[in-house]
Design a protein around this motif. Structure first.
Motif, PDB file in Angstrom:
ATOM      1  N   CYS A 111      78.355  54.732  83.861  1.00  0.00           N
ATOM      2  CA  CYS A 111      78.290  53.650  82.857  1.00  0.00           C
ATOM      3  C   CYS A 111      79.643  52.982  82.633  1.00  0.00           C
ATOM      4  O   CYS A 111      79.722  51.958  81.964  1.00  0.00           O
ATOM      5  N   THR A 147      76.709  52.452  76.126  1.00  0.00           N
ATOM      6  CA  THR A 147      76.852  51.109  76.690  1.00  0.00           C
ATOM      7  C   THR A 147      76.998  50.095  75.550  1.00  0.00           C
ATOM      8  O   THR A 147      76.869  50.461  74.371  1.00  0.00           O
ATOM      9  N   GLU A 198      73.902  57.948  77.729  1.00  0.00           N
ATOM     10  CA  GLU A 198      74.540  56.684  78.106  1.00  0.00           C
ATOM     11  C   GLU A 198      75.147  55.968  76.906  1.00  0.00           C
ATOM     12  O   GLU A 198      74.497  55.800  75.877  1.00  0.00           O
TER      13      GLU A 198
END
Ligand code: MLT
Length: 407
Positions: free
Chosen positions: A379, A162, A160
């Motif tokens: 995401c 982010t 991920e």
């Protein structure tokens, strides 16, 4: 009875950018008077550098004369281009890459899509989210995943990216065999620092994994502390393959030329635990399935390394980065948080709402095309990507329209 590769049925009906093109096409058909500005797919708009055009003409003339005519070239690329790449893109930056470790091709999309073919189908693949969709889709086609559920495929280890990690995924606790990384990043525009890349190389060495490092946007790096190549990291030759492209560096999206570096020191193992050089496997694949890039195109690519070519291509990337600065400033003025655009031609914008809904709003109210973040992975939801590839006039016009649409 002929049967299909059923892995294809797990894919979304169409490729992200084909889907966007279809939606934009439908909008234009319904509103033929609209002057749509495309800041979606990262396609260059400025013409080829004059040095490349001159080389292209000269090489075409060579093809017109019996004495200098060329038929099939070496599938891996002409030595003149492989040597320039090894020297100018690597040796000059202190990296060891031999000319015969450079494979010239017609694009990084094909190379990073095809590379997975030389690995077993039951390996564990780690892929960032959000991500350039080719990495995911080609692994789905190859049967390395289960079905998709809630925007993710069973079997992929998602990394991920982010706001919390600055859009640079950390090394996971779980092991993976094949890791896709892209810096400067598409879609977020984030760059990885040396310590971050060192952590990935150490992870790959620990896990006997291979990193597929997509460096197609390397020419946009302006921060001197940011590595341009994974091979700037000690030990990377034993664990990484690097993809580079002339598309975004020198306006070759329609001309087609790229290269992939597969070090001869890079190994992978068979079921019996015997090591194999990936260079040999890729060489076998490339020479079997590919017939080389046209001679005039390789000559045009080589011209990028002349003094004139260097300064002209720098001018091109500076120009698009100038667009990126304008886009960032305009988004900030609208109160939207964004990253990227300083060492990459993409600006990643937190729009705080459904990304396809925002895409539709910009298309309908501003006649501007962006790329919805959700198309790059779960995401990416809540974000859109705006590309800096367009004329200055169109970028300025688009920003005025976006501001009016969001008022
Ligand atoms: C993009 O917009 O992500 C790129 O242009 C796609 C590509 O290079 O294939």
């Amino acid at each position: 009875m002929i049967r299909i590769n059923e892995n294809y049925t797990k894919l979304k009906a169409s490729y992200l950018f084909a889907d966007i093109a279809r939606r934009v096409g439908a909008y234009v058909a319904a509103h033929p008077e609209s002057a749509v500005i495309r800041l979606g797919i990262g396609d260059v708009t400025e013409p080829l550098p004059p040095a490349c055009v001159e080389a292209l003409h000269a090489a075409t003339d060579e093809m017109s004369r019996r004495a200098t005519f060329k038929g099939y070239g070496p599938e891996q690329g002409y030595p003149f281009l492989r040597e320039l790449v090894a020297q100018r893109d690597y040796a000059d930056r202190g990296c060891r890459v031999e000319p015969d470790e450079v494979f010239i091709s017609d694009g990084s999309k094909c190379d990073c899509g095809n590379m997975q073919e030389i690995f077993a189908t039951d390996i564990r693949v780690a892929i960032p989210d959000p991500v350039y969709p080719v990495y995911v889709d080609t692994n789905v086609m190859a049967g390395r995943t289960g079905e998709a559920a809630d925007g993710r495929y069973e079997g992929i280890l998602y990394l991920e990216s982010t706001a919390a990690n600055g859009y640079v995924p950390q090394v996971p606790d779980a092991p993976a065999d094949l890791v896709y990384l892209c810096f400067p990043n598409n879609p977020t525009g984030a760059v990885a620092t040396r310590p971050q890349l060192e952590a990935w190389v150490a992870y790959a060495r620990r896990n006997k994994a291979v990193i597929l490092f997509d460096s197609a946007y390397e020419a946009y790096i302006r921060d001197p502390a940011i590595p341009h190549s994974i091979y700037e990291i000690e030990g990377a030759r034993d664990v990484a393959i690097e993809f580079r492209s002339f598309s975004k560096t020198a306006g070759f999206t329609g001309t087609r030329c790229a290269y992939t570096v597969v070090p001869k020191t890079l190994l992978a193992w068979d079921r019996a635990g015997r090591p194999h050089a990936l260079h040999s496997l890729w060489n076998r694949r490339h020479t079997t399935k590919f017939n080389g890039v046209a001679y005039p195109i390789q000559k045009a690519a080589a011209a990028i390394y002349t003094d004139a070519g260097r300064s002209q291509t720098r001018g091109l990337t500076d120009f698009y980065l100038g667009n990126a600065r304008l886009i960032r400033a305009a988004m900030a003025a609208l109160g939207l948080r964004c990253v990227g655009g300083d060492n990459a031609p993409y600006i990643w914008i937190d729009v705080g709402r459904d990304s396809w809904e925002f895409f539709d709003l910009l298309l309908e109210k501003a006649q501007v095309v962006c790329t919805p973040g959700a198309g790059f992975g779960r995401c990416g939801e809540g974000h859109v990507r705006i590309s800096a590839f367009n004329s200055r006039e169109n970028v300025e016009k688009a920003l005025v329209r976006i501001a009016a649409a969001l008022k």
